[in-house]
Motif scaffolding. Structure first.
Motif, PDB file in Angstrom:
ATOM      1  N   LEU A 174      22.296  40.398  40.613  1.00  0.00           N
ATOM      2  CA  LEU A 174      23.712  40.742  40.481  1.00  0.00           C
ATOM      3  C   LEU A 174      24.344  41.248  41.768  1.00  0.00           C
ATOM      4  O   LEU A 174      25.343  40.693  42.238  1.00  0.00           O
ATOM      5  CB  LEU A 174      23.878  41.790  39.373  1.00  0.00           C
ATOM      6  N   ASP A 175      23.775  42.293  42.369  1.00  0.00           N
ATOM      7  CA  ASP A 175      24.445  42.973  43.481  1.00  0.00           C
ATOM      8  C   ASP A 175      24.704  42.051  44.666  1.00  0.00           C
ATOM      9  O   ASP A 175      25.839  41.914  45.135  1.00  0.00           O
ATOM     10  CB  ASP A 175      23.626  44.185  43.931  1.00  0.00           C
ATOM     11  N   LEU A 176      23.631  41.424  45.175  1.00  0.00           N
ATOM     12  CA  LEU A 176      23.772  40.544  46.337  1.00  0.00           C
ATOM     13  C   LEU A 176      24.662  39.349  46.024  1.00  0.00           C
ATOM     14  O   LEU A 176      25.480  38.937  46.849  1.00  0.00           O
ATOM     15  CB  LEU A 176      22.392  40.069  46.796  1.00  0.00           C
ATOM     16  N   TRP A 177      24.515  38.815  44.826  1.00  0.00           N
ATOM     17  CA  TRP A 177      25.324  37.665  44.421  1.00  0.00           C
ATOM     18  C   TRP A 177      26.800  38.037  44.342  1.00  0.00           C
ATOM     19  O   TRP A 177      27.667  37.270  44.775  1.00  0.00           O
ATOM     20  CB  TRP A 177      24.831  37.151  43.071  1.00  0.00           C
ATOM     21  N   PHE A 178      27.111  39.214  43.797  1.00  0.00           N
ATOM     22  CA  PHE A 178      28.511  39.615  43.674  1.00  0.00           C
ATOM     23  C   PHE A 178      29.165  39.758  45.042  1.00  0.00           C
ATOM     24  O   PHE A 178      30.326  39.358  45.223  1.00  0.00           O
ATOM     25  CB  PHE A 178      28.646  40.930  42.908  1.00  0.00           C
ATOM     26  N   VAL A 179      28.463  40.349  45.997  1.00  0.00           N
ATOM     27  CA  VAL A 179      29.035  40.513  47.339  1.00  0.00           C
ATOM     28  C   VAL A 179      29.419  39.158  47.916  1.00  0.00           C
ATOM     29  O   VAL A 179      30.520  38.980  48.465  1.00  0.00           O
ATOM     30  CB  VAL A 179      28.038  41.239  48.262  1.00  0.00           C
ATOM     31  N   GLN A 180      28.539  38.170  47.799  1.00  0.00           N
ATOM     32  CA  GLN A 180      28.825  36.826  48.318  1.00  0.00           C
ATOM     33  C   GLN A 180      29.990  36.188  47.564  1.00  0.00           C
ATOM     34  O   GLN A 180      30.895  35.608  48.166  1.00  0.00           O
ATOM     35  CB  GLN A 180      27.579  35.954  48.225  1.00  0.00           C
ATOM     36  N   TRP A 181      29.953  36.297  46.228  1.00  0.00           N
ATOM     37  CA  TRP A 181      31.007  35.694  45.403  1.00  0.00           C
ATOM     38  C   TRP A 181      32.353  36.354  45.682  1.00  0.00           C
ATOM     39  O   TRP A 181      33.382  35.678  45.803  1.00  0.00           O
ATOM     40  CB  TRP A 181      30.629  35.863  43.929  1.00  0.00           C
ATOM     41  N   ASN A 182      32.371  37.662  45.814  1.00  0.00           N
ATOM     42  CA  ASN A 182      33.610  38.401  46.050  1.00  0.00           C
ATOM     43  C   ASN A 182      34.225  38.033  47.398  1.00  0.00           C
ATOM     44  O   ASN A 182      35.440  37.818  47.505  1.00  0.00           O
ATOM     45  CB  ASN A 182      33.318  39.902  45.988  1.00  0.00           C
ATOM     46  N   ASN A 183      33.391  37.944  48.413  1.00  0.00           N
ATOM     47  CA  ASN A 183      33.904  37.578  49.748  1.00  0.00           C
ATOM     48  C   ASN A 183      34.414  36.142  49.770  1.00  0.00           C
ATOM     49  O   ASN A 183      35.432  35.842  50.412  1.00  0.00           O
ATOM     50  CB  ASN A 183      32.806  37.766  50.795  1.00  0.00           C
ATOM     51  N   ARG A 184      33.710  35.270  49.069  1.00  0.00           N
ATOM     52  CA  ARG A 184      34.082  33.853  49.088  1.00  0.00           C
ATOM     53  C   ARG A 184      35.323  33.569  48.249  1.00  0.00           C
ATOM     54  O   ARG A 184      36.205  32.821  48.654  1.00  0.00           O
ATOM     55  CB  ARG A 184      32.904  33.022  48.579  1.00  0.00           C
ATOM     56  N   GLN A 185      35.414  34.193  47.071  1.00  0.00           N
ATOM     57  CA  GLN A 185      36.500  33.889  46.145  1.00  0.00           C
ATOM     58  C   GLN A 185      37.747  34.730  46.367  1.00  0.00           C
ATOM     59  O   GLN A 185      38.865  34.241  46.205  1.00  0.00           O
ATOM     60  CB  GLN A 185      36.004  34.099  44.704  1.00  0.00           C
ATOM     61  N   TYR A 186      37.554  36.003  46.706  1.00  0.00           N
ATOM     62  CA  TYR A 186      38.696  36.915  46.747  1.00  0.00           C
ATOM     63  C   TYR A 186      38.826  37.682  48.057  1.00  0.00           C
ATOM     64  O   TYR A 186      39.549  38.680  48.111  1.00  0.00           O
ATOM     65  CB  TYR A 186      38.624  37.908  45.577  1.00  0.00           C
ATOM     66  N   GLY A 187      38.129  37.252  49.077  1.00  0.00           N
ATOM     67  CA  GLY A 187      38.256  37.909  50.368  1.00  0.00           C
ATOM     68  C   GLY A 187      37.858  39.370  50.349  1.00  0.00           C
ATOM     69  O   GLY A 187      38.362  40.168  51.136  1.00  0.00           O
ATOM     70  N   GLY A 188      36.961  39.732  49.435  1.00  0.00           N
ATOM     71  CA  GLY A 188      36.456  41.100  49.364  1.00  0.00           C
ATOM     72  C   GLY A 188      37.360  42.071  48.624  1.00  0.00           C
ATOM     73  O   GLY A 188      37.117  43.282  48.651  1.00  0.00           O
ATOM     74  N   SER A 189      38.381  41.568  47.931  1.00  0.00           N
ATOM     75  CA  SER A 189      39.319  42.476  47.249  1.00  0.00           C
ATOM     76  C   SER A 189      38.756  43.029  45.939  1.00  0.00           C
ATOM     77  O   SER A 189      39.253  44.035  45.434  1.00  0.00           O
ATOM     78  CB  SER A 189      40.640  41.757  46.963  1.00  0.00           C
ATOM     79  N   GLY A 190      37.753  42.371  45.355  1.00  0.00           N
ATOM     80  CA  GLY A 190      37.127  42.877  44.140  1.00  0.00           C
ATOM     81  C   GLY A 190      36.137  43.987  44.459  1.00  0.00           C
ATOM     82  O   GLY A 190      35.800  44.235  45.618  1.00  0.00           O
TER      83      GLY A 190
END
Length: 458
Positions: free
Chosen positions: A238-254
């Protein structure tokens, strides 16, 4: 320097050296960990353990084990190094949860707890430097309060427009062993130490008819090793995956805040939260984990949404995280002379009612015991220590008052004649220094969290 003093210095040095290597190079793979478990470490683990905890199937307590401590530790260390150590079966004790279901706790034998503690200390030193800041559960210098502070910061962020609260269904008892072991091998190549971890993971438990059954899935709650194992698995899944997904999809805003298997996410919009929920469900299912749909929900959040709801004269939706119900309300900054919206916390109603029900049953059953008041005092003090934070004074005061009424009622029912009136009862509580509603801890500096400053307010 005495031998004893050298021993006291040597053990922390070994563990600190492991942590230092992991911190300097997160990609370090550890191939020689067996030497860390020596007699000094086992002795240290023995003294670290709480002797008041429930005993395992062999009935051996800490005091009994201590009678031949050096001999017992010699035998234990020899069996670990020879590879002949095998944990005894754990017995299962079930406790009730707020949703009415039961949580099974595995109670190991005392000697097995020593081994669990030793392995936990080593594994913790390897992984603690690489765990992410979003993880707060069962970590040194972190806990529920740090998680609540982090979540408050994200909720008050200008980008927050929605929150997703998730709960994993029976997470500890459903962790698949095969992918977990593969993850452990990425950091640990010492086969003997890995084999010891696997033995503890697969340690048998007694079923309902008393037959030992080998554990083939999960890391049962109650085991000392389980919390760090659970964090390792979710760190990868979860943790590592969320960081990658958040940066890719929302530019780190999540954002994400996780405490063990409970997590809360913030996003700019409800649509983004719903979209992420589906992707998260698919991601977790690939690793044998399921979301508890009844305890998972996405809803609008944030100060802008709170203002919009207020204009429409509608009630803002709430959510619960770590025993607190989060609600949006108005707050007044006297220094700046401005009203602003912020998130506030109240004790979760279910948690409140369940705790009172547990205490009522306990007081009724044990009202003749002399140590009842001391026991209840410690329980109430623990409750106050946790829940006495910003905006929760009424619920804490109500809880203390309800417990006093329960004690007064059942202590007066020990015989046909009343033991005391309310004034005399109050004097007794004052004598034992029964908890009062304390000054609340200000975990959340509200004006700063809301982004207020004189410049903004003008």
């Amino acid at each position: 320097m005495s031998t004893q003093h050298r021993d006291l210095i040597g053990l922390p040095t070994k563990l600190d050296r492991i942590e230092g290597r992991s911190r300097r190079d997160p990609k370090t793979v550890f191939n020689n960990l067996g030497h860390v478990i020596d007699k000094d470490m086992l002795r240290s683990c023995f003294y670290d353990l709480d002797g008041s905890k429930a005993v395992g199937i062999d009935g051996v307590t800490k005091n009994q084990y201590k009678k031949d401590l050096e001999i017992n530790l010699d035998k234990l260390l020899l069996s670990i190094r020879r590879g002949s150590y095998h944990p005894k079966p754990s017995r299962i004790h079930e406790i009730s949860k707020t949703d009415g279901t039961m949580r099974p706790l595995a109670i190991a034998c005392f000697e097995d707890k020593i081994v669990q503690e030793a392995v936990k200390q080593i594994v913790e030193k390897i992984y603690e430097p690489i765990f992410l800041d979003c993880s707060h559960g069962f970590r040194p210098k972190r806990g529920c309060q740090t998680a609540l502070v982090a979540l408050n910061r994200h909720l008050m962020d200008k980008d927050c427009g929605a929150v997703l609260e998730i709960d994993l269904r029976k997470y500890f008892n459903t962790i698949p062993h095969e992918p977990l072991i593969k993850m452990l091998k990425e950091k640990i190549s010492d086969e003997r130490f890995l084999h010891l971890i696997i033995k503890l993971l697969k340690a048998p438990t007694l079923n309902k008819i008393g037959i030992p059954v080998r554990n083939e899935i999960g890391s049962p709650q109650g085991s000392i090793l389980s919390p760090v194992i659970a964090n390792i698995y979710l760190h990868h899944v979860l943790d590592l995956w969320f960081v990658q997904w958040n940066n890719r999809q929302y530019g780190g805003s999540g954002s994400m805040v996780r405490y063990a298997d409970d997590a809360a996410f913030t996003f700019r919009s409800l649509a983004a939260a719903e979209r992420f929920r589906q992707q998260l469900t698919d991601r977790l299912s690939q690793f044998g984990i399921a979301i508890h749909e009844g305890k998972t929900k996405s809803l609008v959040s944030g100060s802008r949404e709170a203002q919009n709801y207020a204009k429409r004269e509608e009630r803002m939706p709430t959510f619960t995280f770590l025993g607190f119900m989060h609600v949006w309300g108005k707050s007044w900054n006297k220094k700046l002379g401005i009203m602003f919206w912020r998130v506030k916390r109240r004790t979760c109603p279910k948690r409140f009612r369940q705790k009172l029900a547990e205490l009522k049953a306990y007081i009724r059953k044990n009202r003749h015991h002399k140590a009842l008041l001391v026991k209840i005092k410690s329980v109430v003090q623990g409750y106050v220590n946790y829940f006495a934070i910003n905006d929760n004074s009424r619920r804490v005061a109500q809880f203390i008052l309800e417990v006093k009424h329960l004690l007064f009622k059942w202590l007066n029912r020990r015989s046909q004649r009343k033991s005391f009136n309310w004034k005399a009862f109050g004097a007794i509580l004052k004598k034992i220094d029964f908890p009062k509603c304390p000054r609340l801890r200000n975990l959340f500096f509200t004006s700063k969290a809301a982004g207020l400053s004189p410049a903004v307010c003008r």
